[in-house]
Write an enzyme that holds these catalytic residues in place. Structure first.
Site, PDB file in Angstrom:
ATOM      1  N   THR A 110       0.874  -1.175   0.000  1.00 16.61           N
ATOM      2  CA  THR A 110       0.000   0.000   0.000  1.00 16.61           C
ATOM      3  C   THR A 110       0.908   1.221   0.000  1.00 16.61           C
ATOM      4  O   THR A 110       1.644   1.433   0.968  1.00 16.61           O
ATOM      5  CB  THR A 110      -0.891   0.016   1.256  1.00 16.61           C
ATOM      6  OG1 THR A 110      -1.600  -1.216   1.321  1.00 16.61           O
ATOM      7  CG2 THR A 110      -1.875   1.171   1.204  1.00 16.61           C
TER       8      THR A 110
ATOM      9  N   LYS B 102      -7.859   1.206  -2.973  1.00 12.93           N
ATOM     10  CA  LYS B 102      -7.473   0.771  -1.621  1.00 12.93           C
ATOM     11  C   LYS B 102      -7.669   1.901  -0.604  1.00 12.93           C
ATOM     12  O   LYS B 102      -8.252   1.692   0.470  1.00 12.93           O
ATOM     13  CB  LYS B 102      -6.000   0.334  -1.656  1.00 12.93           C
ATOM     14  CG  LYS B 102      -5.338   0.123  -0.313  1.00 12.93           C
ATOM     15  CD  LYS B 102      -5.599  -1.234   0.262  1.00 12.93           C
ATOM     16  CE  LYS B 102      -5.044  -1.340   1.672  1.00 12.93           C
ATOM     17  NZ  LYS B 102      -5.314  -2.616   2.284  1.00 12.93           N
TER      18      LYS B 102
ATOM     19  N   LYS C  57      -1.708   4.763   8.677  1.00 16.91           N
ATOM     20  CA  LYS C  57      -0.917   4.894   7.443  1.00 16.91           C
ATOM     21  C   LYS C  57      -1.850   5.073   6.237  1.00 16.91           C
ATOM     22  O   LYS C  57      -1.669   5.975   5.425  1.00 16.91           O
ATOM     23  CB  LYS C  57      -0.058   3.634   7.248  1.00 16.91           C
ATOM     24  CG  LYS C  57       0.622   3.589   5.893  1.00 16.91           C
ATOM     25  CD  LYS C  57       1.255   2.244   5.575  1.00 16.91           C
ATOM     26  CE  LYS C  57       1.648   2.216   4.099  1.00 16.91           C
ATOM     27  NZ  LYS C  57       2.264   0.983   3.670  1.00 16.91           N
TER      28      LYS C  57
HETATM   29  P1  NAD Z   1       6.305  -5.790   7.126  1.00 14.82           P
HETATM   30  O1  NAD Z   1       7.003  -4.638   7.735  1.00 14.82           O
HETATM   31  O2  NAD Z   1       6.041  -7.008   7.943  1.00 14.82           O
HETATM   32  O3  NAD Z   1       7.090  -6.257   5.795  1.00 14.82           O
HETATM   33  C1  NAD Z   1       7.776  -5.398   4.946  1.00 14.82           C
HETATM   34  C2  NAD Z   1       9.084  -6.098   4.592  1.00 14.82           C
HETATM   35  O4  NAD Z   1       9.801  -5.295   3.658  1.00 14.82           O
HETATM   36  C3  NAD Z   1      10.015  -6.280   5.811  1.00 14.82           C
HETATM   37  O5  NAD Z   1      10.301  -7.660   5.995  1.00 14.82           O
HETATM   38  C4  NAD Z   1      11.251  -5.467   5.456  1.00 14.82           C
HETATM   39  O6  NAD Z   1      12.467  -6.068   5.907  1.00 14.82           O
HETATM   40  C5  NAD Z   1      11.178  -5.469   3.938  1.00 14.82           C
HETATM   41  N1  NAD Z   1      11.963  -4.407   3.339  1.00 14.82           N
HETATM   42  C6  NAD Z   1      12.180  -3.151   3.814  1.00 14.82           C
HETATM   43  N2  NAD Z   1      13.014  -2.497   2.986  1.00 14.82           N
HETATM   44  C7  NAD Z   1      13.334  -3.360   1.983  1.00 14.82           C
HETATM   45  C8  NAD Z   1      14.158  -3.268   0.829  1.00 14.82           C
HETATM   46  N3  NAD Z   1      14.821  -2.143   0.549  1.00 14.82           N
HETATM   47  N4  NAD Z   1      14.264  -4.354   0.015  1.00 14.82           N
HETATM   48  C9  NAD Z   1      13.578  -5.477   0.285  1.00 14.82           C
HETATM   49  N5  NAD Z   1      12.781  -5.622   1.376  1.00 14.82           N
HETATM   50  C10 NAD Z   1      12.664  -4.570   2.204  1.00 14.82           C
HETATM   51  O7  NAD Z   1       4.932  -5.209   6.552  1.00 14.82           O
HETATM   52  P2  NAD Z   1       3.643  -6.044   6.057  1.00 14.82           P
HETATM   53  O8  NAD Z   1       2.650  -6.101   7.165  1.00 14.82           O
HETATM   54  O9  NAD Z   1       4.099  -7.286   5.386  1.00 14.82           O
HETATM   55  O10 NAD Z   1       3.039  -5.017   4.996  1.00 14.82           O
HETATM   56  C11 NAD Z   1       3.591  -4.880   3.696  1.00 14.82           C
HETATM   57  C12 NAD Z   1       2.709  -3.949   2.887  1.00 14.82           C
HETATM   58  O11 NAD Z   1       1.395  -4.477   2.819  1.00 14.82           O
HETATM   59  C13 NAD Z   1       2.569  -2.543   3.480  1.00 14.82           C
HETATM   60  O12 NAD Z   1       2.593  -1.611   2.422  1.00 14.82           O
HETATM   61  C14 NAD Z   1       1.221  -2.579   4.177  1.00 14.82           C
HETATM   62  O13 NAD Z   1       0.622  -1.307   4.251  1.00 14.82           O
HETATM   63  C15 NAD Z   1       0.450  -3.520   3.266  1.00 14.82           C
HETATM   64  N6  NAD Z   1      -0.667  -4.220   3.918  1.00 14.82           N
HETATM   65  C16 NAD Z   1      -0.496  -4.821   5.129  1.00 14.82           C
HETATM   66  C17 NAD Z   1      -1.553  -5.480   5.729  1.00 14.82           C
HETATM   67  C18 NAD Z   1      -1.397  -6.166   7.073  1.00 14.82           C
HETATM   68  O14 NAD Z   1      -2.420  -6.530   7.670  1.00 14.82           O
HETATM   69  N7  NAD Z   1      -0.173  -6.370   7.566  1.00 14.82           N
HETATM   70  C19 NAD Z   1      -2.799  -5.546   5.082  1.00 14.82           C
HETATM   71  C20 NAD Z   1      -2.935  -4.972   3.818  1.00 14.82           C
HETATM   72  C21 NAD Z   1      -1.850  -4.297   3.254  1.00 14.82           C
END
Ligand code: NAD
Length: 291
Positions: free
Chosen positions: A87, A162, A237
């Site tokens: 997102t 979204k 966010k």
């Molecule tokens: P998270 O923080 O668990 O995962 C993000 C991952 O990205 C981390 O493991 C981090 O190490 C990695 N990362 C950071 N910088 C990086 C780079 N330069 N190269 C490669 N990897 C890198 O977050 P999440 O909960 O998995 O969410 C991910 C996305 O999905 C976000 O944009 C969030 O808004 C969206 N989202 C999350 C949810 C939820 O319920 N968690 C639901 C819908 C959407």
């Protein structure tokens, strides 16, 4: 398909695991380390992207997406598709798509709803922006990771869908919670309130499927001491992204603006961080009217 998967956190890891289970060849990169079983480890994002038919990203925000895209786009084979499932802000989604096209690649913004549970169960909903051809190519992967993929329009349309959805969700959750607080103070039983509203015109997903009151309605985070679920900081966010987009598009969103302020107060000034977004109910219940 040969897939590069970049960003294997709470969401990315179970999504990649489902692709492996469905027989795809997945190479992953995440600076935090641990990859799900069956995902081959790459030393960099560019290495994960090299030779892939589709590169999927699941990253924290637009700035990181732009940085990762700058790294992977030059490494990708012509005709491959870069599909971002994070997102992020609409401008970042569009800018990354533009750079990908200029390099002869397909590009999609494909944010999801369904949370960590949906990612693990393969029941996410994908909201997708980008060209029909790229959507067709990634379609079989959406089917593995989700139950539904809606092609919303050109680049940025997925992110637009979204943030509009989540702006409604944030405002509706607050409205539902404040109605419970008012009902409490008027001496109306919470179960009776649910029985009426869930079958009347005040019904909503927040009330019917995710009731913020413990012991009422289907099981929800309220029944587990407001453990997320969908964390309040993620709601904040998404609300901020909605307000950033509203500002850029000159769209009046007074309810969205107020919901953003209330979640900002809850997460940044009170005890909301790490709690489910429905915990705005006990937060409001503890307040007086003049706040
Ligand atoms: P998270 O923080 O668990 O995962 C993000 C991952 O990205 C981390 O493991 C981090 O190490 C990695 N990362 C950071 N910088 C990086 C780079 N330069 N190269 C490669 N990897 C890198 O977050 P999440 O909960 O998995 O969410 C991910 C996305 O999905 C976000 O944009 C969030 O808004 C969206 N989202 C999350 C949810 C939820 O319920 N968690 C639901 C819908 C959407």
């Amino acid at each position: 398909m040969k897939i590069g998967f970049i960003g294997l956190g709470n969401m990315g890891a179970p999504m990649a695991a489902n692709l492996v289970r469905a027989g795809h060849e997945v190479t992953g990169f995440d600076p935090a380390g641990a990859l799900p079983e069956g995902v081959a480890a790459a030393a960099s994002a560019a290495e994960a992207a090299r030779g892939a038919d589709v590169v999927l990203t699941m990253l924290p925000n637009g700035a990181i997406l732009r940085q990762v895209a700058a790294e992977v786009i030059p490494a990708m084979a012509k005709g491959a598709v870069l599909c971002d499932c994070s997102t992020v802000d609409v401008e970042s989604a569009r800018a990354v798509a533009q750079t990908a096209w200029e390099a002869g690649l397909g590009a999609l913004d494909a944010p999801v709803s369904g949370g960590i549970g949906g990612a693990a169960a393969g029941t996410l909903t994908f909201m997708v922006g980008g060209a029909a051809q790229a959507f067709g190519k990634v379609g079989p992967l959406f089917e593995v990771m989700g139950q539904k993929a809606v092609h919303c329009g050109d680049s940025g349309a997925g992110q637009a869908a979204k943030i509009c959805n989540n702006m409604i969700l944030g405002a509706t959750m607050i409205a539902t919670c404040e109605a419970f607080v008012l009902a409490d103070r008027l001496g109306l039983d919470r179960q009776k309130m649910f029985d009426v509203v869930s079958t009347s015109s005040g019904y909503s997903w927040s009330m019917n499927a995710y009731c913020p009151v413990p012991g009422i309605g289907p099981v929800s985070p309220a029944d587990h001491d407001y453990k997320p679920g969908f964390a309040a900081e993620l709601m904040l966010k998404d609300l901020r992204l909605s307000q950033q987009a509203a500002e850029a598009a000159n769209a009046p969103t007074p309810m969205g603006e107020l919901a953003t302020r209330l979640y900002a107060d809850f997460v940044e000034e009170q005890d909301g961080k790490g709690r489910d977004f429905s915990a705005i109910l006990p937060h409001l219940a503890g307040k007086d009217r003049k706040v």
